[in-house]
Design an enzyme around this catalytic site. Structure first.
Site, PDB file in Angstrom:
ATOM      1  CD  GLU A 100       1.007  -1.983   8.016  1.00 13.18           C
ATOM      2  OE1 GLU A 100       0.664  -1.158   8.730  1.00 13.18           O
ATOM      3  OE2 GLU A 100       0.903  -1.871   6.919  1.00 13.18           O
TER       4      GLU A 100
ATOM      5  CG  ASP B   8      -0.215   0.233   2.858  1.00 14.25           C
ATOM      6  OD1 ASP B   8       1.141  -0.059   2.498  1.00 14.25           O
ATOM      7  OD2 ASP B   8      -1.379   0.306   3.595  1.00 14.25           O
ATOM      8  CB  SER B   9       4.538   1.762  -0.371  1.00 12.58           C
ATOM      9  OG  SER B   9       4.695   0.929  -1.100  1.00 12.58           O
TER      10      SER B   9
ATOM     11  CE  LYS C 268       3.192  -5.990   4.210  1.00 15.61           C
ATOM     12  NZ  LYS C 268       2.816  -5.101   4.762  1.00 15.61           N
TER      13      LYS C 268
ATOM     14  CD  GLU D 181       7.976  -0.682   7.536  1.00 13.30           C
ATOM     15  OE1 GLU D 181       7.328  -1.698   7.476  1.00 13.30           O
ATOM     16  OE2 GLU D 181       8.298   0.629   7.350  1.00 13.30           O
TER      17      GLU D 181
ATOM     18  CG  ASP E  77       0.443  -3.748   1.876  1.00 11.92           C
ATOM     19  OD1 ASP E  77       0.007  -4.934   2.841  1.00 11.92           O
ATOM     20  OD2 ASP E  77       1.266  -3.492   2.043  1.00 11.92           O
TER      21      ASP E  77
END
Ligand code: KIV
Length: 263
Positions: free
Chosen positions: A114, A44-45, A112, A181, A83
């Site tokens: 978070e 999602d960057s 993925k 991270e 993501d």
């Protein structure tokens, strides 16, 4: 032949290193495949590096599904992870499954999410229903406002113990991989040694099972401020292909990240 989660687990168990980069389109997907990148992450960057937002929060399911389909069409070999964007996996089990299924249908082999302990039920629910899940601990950019900025996490003893405990919880819940991270390298090493599943570091030192960077950071395309853990691979490469090949080579040889990229 396309890489599978099984292939990646075996690679990590045999002491090999997994090279992962973010990727958002078919042309880069083909180039990264050719250069030997093992895993492509539709991160999602993309909200920051493609769309120009100042965080990943505005990214939608539609955005990630669209870019996942582009990457899947362009690549033949790499394992594909998508993501789950902010708000798409905090909506109850059935709606979360529906969203994950949309990304899998677009071409992802894994999604993925978070977060730590609060993700345990979600990971169990998805993996019980055939959706492989990658966890993401440490600096979780979707929580930037709660964390008070993009800063190194788990520097203190109690936070470090909690992160290790959460990593074990995610593995027990069925996670097939965990991104770590911006955490101290020594902690990432302890987490990696404590788990059977691979860890993928970004600002987490050299002792993870693999490394990931945002493609536009390592190619020095993104105009924003670079984190300490980013290396500009374009600097000494003659081409984009050369820069990506250098990343793969350095990850496999464990020469990236160096102490200057670690905490
Ligand atoms: O969105 C992303 O690019 C990521 C990586 C930084 C791991 O989650």
């Amino acid at each position: 032949m396309r890489m599978t989660l099984h292939t990646l687990h075996r690679m990590a168990q045999e002491g090999g290193r997994i090279a992962m980069l973010t990727c958002y389109d078919a042309s880069f997907a083909a180039l990264l495949d050719e250069a030997g990148v093992d895993c492509l992450l539709i991160g999602d960057s993309l909200g920051m590096v493609l769309q120009g937002h100042d965080s990943t929060l505005p990214v939608t399911m539609r955005d990630v599904a669209y870019h996942t389909a582009c990457v899947a069409r362009g690549s033949k070999r790499a394992f594909i992870i998508a993501d789950m964007p902010f708000g798409s996996f905090q909506v109850g089990p059935a709606a979360t499954f529906h969203n994950a299924a949309e990304l899998m249908a677009a071409g992802a082999q894994m999604v993925k999410v978070e977060g730590g302990q609060p993700m345990v039920e979600t990971i169990e629910y998805l993996t019980d229903r055939g959706v492989p899940v990658c966890g993401h601990l440490g600096l979780t950019p979707q929580s930037v406002h709660q964390l008070g900025g993009y800063r190194v996490q788990a520097r203190g003893e109690s936070e470090a113990k909690w992160l290790l405990a959460e990593a074990k919880m995610l593995e027990k819940a069925g996670a097939g991989m965990i991104v770590l991270e911006a955490i101290p390298a020594a902690l990432a090493r302890d987490v990696t040694r404590s788990l059977e599943i691979p860890t993928i570091g970004i600002g987490a030192g050299v002792d993870c099972s693999g490394q990931v960077l945002v493609l536009y950071d390592m190619l020095d395309i993104y105009p924003g401020k670079k984190a300490k853990f980013v290396k500009n691979f374009m600097h000494s490469a003659g081409s984009v292909q050369g820069a990506v090949e250098a990343f793969v080579k350095e990850v496999k040889a464990r020469t990236f990240p160096g102490p200057e990229h670690s905490f």
